[in-house]
Design a protein around this motif. Structure first.
Motif, PDB file in Angstrom:
ATOM      1  N   SER A  47     -13.366  54.195  22.554  1.00 50.97           N
ATOM      2  CA  SER A  47     -13.732  52.700  22.765  1.00 50.97           C
ATOM      3  C   SER A  47     -13.397  52.309  21.303  1.00 50.97           C
ATOM      4  CB  SER A  47     -15.148  52.522  23.126  1.00 50.97           C
ATOM      5  OG  SER A  47     -16.208  53.071  22.538  1.00 50.97           O
ATOM      6  N   SER A  61      -6.103  56.717  26.549  1.00 53.17           N
ATOM      7  CA  SER A  61      -6.686  57.933  27.173  1.00 53.17           C
ATOM      8  C   SER A  61      -5.215  58.690  27.511  1.00 53.17           C
ATOM      9  CB  SER A  61      -7.224  57.334  28.533  1.00 53.17           C
ATOM     10  OG  SER A  61      -7.498  58.497  29.339  1.00 53.17           O
ATOM     11  N   PRO A  77     -18.081  65.725  24.434  1.00 60.02           N
ATOM     12  CA  PRO A  77     -19.007  64.584  24.918  1.00 60.02           C
ATOM     13  C   PRO A  77     -19.960  63.823  24.201  1.00 60.02           C
ATOM     14  CG  PRO A  77     -19.126  66.724  26.451  1.00 60.02           C
ATOM     15  CD  PRO A  77     -18.481  67.144  25.059  1.00 60.02           C
ATOM     16  N   ASN A  78     -20.070  62.857  24.190  1.00 55.83           N
ATOM     17  CA  ASN A  78     -21.250  61.949  23.556  1.00 55.83           C
ATOM     18  C   ASN A  78     -22.492  62.646  24.075  1.00 55.83           C
ATOM     19  OD1 ASN A  78     -23.092  60.128  22.479  1.00 55.83           O
ATOM     20  ND2 ASN A  78     -21.732  58.352  23.039  1.00 55.83           N
ATOM     21  N   ASP A  81     -24.056  59.629  25.847  1.00 55.01           N
ATOM     22  CA  ASP A  81     -23.371  59.141  26.871  1.00 55.01           C
ATOM     23  C   ASP A  81     -22.233  60.035  27.545  1.00 55.01           C
ATOM     24  OD1 ASP A  81     -21.903  57.526  29.036  1.00 55.01           O
ATOM     25  OD2 ASP A  81     -21.943  55.755  28.030  1.00 55.01           O
ATOM     26  N   GLY A  82     -22.319  61.134  28.366  1.00 56.63           N
ATOM     27  CA  GLY A  82     -21.626  62.063  28.721  1.00 56.63           C
ATOM     28  C   GLY A  82     -20.252  61.419  29.242  1.00 56.63           C
ATOM     29  N   ARG A  83     -20.101  60.259  29.500  1.00 56.47           N
ATOM     30  CA  ARG A  83     -18.840  59.728  30.012  1.00 56.47           C
ATOM     31  C   ARG A  83     -17.774  59.561  28.844  1.00 56.47           C
ATOM     32  NH1 ARG A  83     -20.964  54.582  32.728  1.00 56.47           N
ATOM     33  NH2 ARG A  83     -22.309  54.902  30.691  1.00 56.47           N
ATOM     34  N   GLU A  84     -18.463  59.528  27.451  1.00 54.85           N
ATOM     35  CA  GLU A  84     -17.525  59.216  26.365  1.00 54.85           C
ATOM     36  C   GLU A  84     -17.289  60.487  25.688  1.00 54.85           C
ATOM     37  OE1 GLU A  84     -16.181  55.527  24.926  1.00 54.85           O
ATOM     38  OE2 GLU A  84     -18.109  55.381  24.136  1.00 54.85           O
TER      39      GLU A  84
END
Length: 143
Positions: A47, A61, A77-78, A81-84
């Motif tokens: 982001s 991406s 993974p973050n 927030d595992g989505r980022e």
């Protein structure tokens, strides 16, 4: 004003031609810019990278996926927030980028040959001023 516009277009075209010469793996402009930015910092979230480069998350991406396939970047993974995914440049990516940057020395050498020291100082000052203004406009458009 027309002369300035023509000069900027000509300079941009020459810079693109130089970039094409030193790109042995034929990575895209966006991929090169990603590696360049990652080389300047330890890690970054997509982001943040998207805003920094002024590109959509979708394009970013896709470019990141290709760089990961080439093993030029690493992602993990973050924890919050595992989505980022945090993204960083790999050793292979650094080696590639350093090779390209080394070949870019011809830009410096040519500039050094054709400009006096005073002209070089002014060119550096003015180029930095225009680059910073362009970057600021781009970043502000994404906020």
């Amino acid at each position: 004003m027309k002369k300035l516009k023509t000069a900027l277009i000509n300079l941009q075209c020459e810079m693109v031609a130089q970039r094409n010469i030193v790109n042995p793996d034929y990575i895209s402009w966006l991929q090169y810019d990603i590696l360049y930015q990652l080389n300047k910092q330890k890690e970054i979230l997509p982001s943040e990278l998207s805003i920094l480069l002024g590109t959509s998350r979708t394009k970013l991406s896709k470019a990141l996926k290709e760089l990961k396939t080439l093993e030029y970047i690493q992602q993990y993974p973050n924890k919050l927030d595992g989505r980022e995914l945090y993204t960083s440049i790999s050793k292979k990516g650094k080696d590639f980028l350093n090779n390209v940057l080394e070949k870019h020395n011809s830009l410096y050498e040519t500039t050094n040959e054709v400009l006096t020291q005073e002209e070089q100082d002014k060119f550096e000052e003015l180029s930095t001023k225009v680059s910073n203004a362009l970057k600021e406009k781009r970043v502000n458009n994404y906020e």
